[in-house]
Design a protein around this motif. Structure first.
Motif, short mmCIF file in Angstrom:
data_model
loop_
_atom_site.label_atom_id
_atom_site.label_comp_id
_atom_site.label_asym_id
_atom_site.label_seq_id
_atom_site.Cartn_x
_atom_site.Cartn_y
_atom_site.Cartn_z
N LEU A 1 0.90 -1.14 0.00
CA LEU A 1 0.00 0.00 0.00
C LEU A 1 0.94 1.20 0.00
CD1 LEU A 1 -2.79 1.32 0.27
CD2 LEU A 1 -2.46 1.21 2.74
N VAL A 2 0.87 2.03 -1.02
CA VAL A 2 1.78 3.16 -1.16
C VAL A 2 1.12 4.41 -0.58
CG1 VAL A 2 3.07 4.59 -2.80
CG2 VAL A 2 2.84 2.12 -3.19
N VAL A 3 1.87 5.13 0.24
CA VAL A 3 1.35 6.31 0.92
C VAL A 3 2.23 7.51 0.57
CG1 VAL A 3 0.79 7.34 3.15
CG2 VAL A 3 0.55 4.87 2.83
N ASP A 4 1.63 8.55 0.01
CA ASP A 4 2.35 9.80 -0.23
C ASP A 4 2.58 10.47 1.12
OD1 ASP A 4 2.11 9.31 -2.93
OD2 ASP A 4 0.52 10.77 -3.26
N ALA A 5 3.77 11.03 1.31
CA ALA A 5 4.09 11.61 2.62
C ALA A 5 5.06 12.77 2.49
CB ALA A 5 4.67 10.54 3.52
N HIS A 6 5.01 13.65 3.48
CA HIS A 6 6.00 14.72 3.60
C HIS A 6 7.18 14.25 4.43
CE1 HIS A 6 4.02 18.11 1.69
NE2 HIS A 6 2.90 17.56 2.09
N ASP A 7 6.90 13.62 5.54
CA ASP A 7 7.94 13.11 6.43
C ASP A 7 7.87 11.59 6.41
OD1 ASP A 7 9.60 12.33 8.55
OD2 ASP A 7 9.06 14.07 9.77
N LEU A 8 8.62 11.00 5.49
CA LEU A 8 8.58 9.54 5.30
C LEU A 8 8.89 8.79 6.58
CD1 LEU A 8 10.62 9.22 1.97
CD2 LEU A 8 8.20 9.71 2.25
N GLU B 1 14.23 8.59 -0.62
CA GLU B 1 13.10 8.60 -1.56
C GLU B 1 12.06 7.51 -1.31
OE1 GLU B 1 12.64 11.04 -3.87
OE2 GLU B 1 14.39 11.93 -2.90
N GLU B 2 12.29 6.67 -0.29
CA GLU B 2 11.37 5.56 -0.07
C GLU B 2 11.64 4.92 1.29
OE1 GLU B 2 10.06 1.64 -2.59
OE2 GLU B 2 12.19 2.13 -2.57
N VAL B 3 10.56 4.64 2.02
CA VAL B 3 10.66 3.85 3.24
C VAL B 3 9.62 2.73 3.13
CG1 VAL B 3 10.46 3.82 5.75
CG2 VAL B 3 11.40 5.83 4.61
N VAL B 4 10.06 1.50 3.33
CA VAL B 4 9.19 0.33 3.25
C VAL B 4 9.10 -0.30 4.63
CG1 VAL B 4 8.86 -1.96 2.23
CG2 VAL B 4 9.81 -0.09 0.84
N ILE B 5 7.85 -0.58 5.05
CA ILE B 5 7.64 -1.25 6.34
C ILE B 5 6.81 -2.50 6.11
CG2 ILE B 5 7.77 0.95 7.57
CD1 ILE B 5 4.70 0.72 8.06
N PRO C 1 0.92 -7.93 2.55
CA PRO C 1 1.48 -6.75 1.92
C PRO C 1 2.30 -5.93 2.91
CG PRO C 1 -0.78 -6.31 2.50
CD PRO C 1 -0.49 -7.74 2.90
N GLY C 2 3.00 -4.95 2.37
CA GLY C 2 3.72 -3.98 3.17
C GLY C 2 3.18 -2.60 2.88
#
Length: 121
Positions: free
Chosen positions: A8-15, A36-40, A48-49
């Motif tokens: 699930l991709v989330v747009d963010a200001h503070d990743l 440019e990307e943080v995956v949890i 999913p992540g």
């Protein structure tokens, strides 16, 4: 099965802050992190992540897609998530709603449901 949900991709200001919030909510961990990307996720192979990507604009309207959380104890979970930085919001759900609508620290709506036993419960 030919396809499964991956992220699930989330747009963010503070990743990093968003990733930390959702790691605490879901009891997940950061699996990958760069500017440019943080995956949890629960683990590297547990789909999913969630993937947080940077965007310059601020959120301006209600989400068209949101997360529903299934707790054992709705009231306790709402209290815990609010203590992590979420806030209660009104999106027109009404007083008789069986869910509680919250917003994460960047304003993305999500719901904490009453405890469910199946996808059609």
């Amino acid at each position: 099965m030919a396809v499964s949900m991956y992220h699930l991709v989330v747009d963010a200001h503070d990743l990093n802050a968003q990733a930390r919030f959702w790691c605490q909510v879901l009891d997940w961990k950061v699996l990958f992190e760069d500017p440019e990307e943080v995956v949890i996720g629960a683990g590297e192979t547990a789909y999913p992540g969630m993937c947080f990507l940077p965007v310059p604009e601020h959120k301006s309207v209600k989400n068209r897609l949101h997360i529903d959380l299934n707790p054992d104890d709705q009231a306790a979970e709402v209290e815990r998530i609010v203590s992590l930085g979420a806030r209660r919001i009104d999106v027109g759900q009404g007083e008789d709603a069986t869910w509680v609508t919250l917003a994460d620290p960047e304003g993305n709506e999500f719901c904490v449901l009453r405890s469910k036993r199946s996808l059609i419960d």
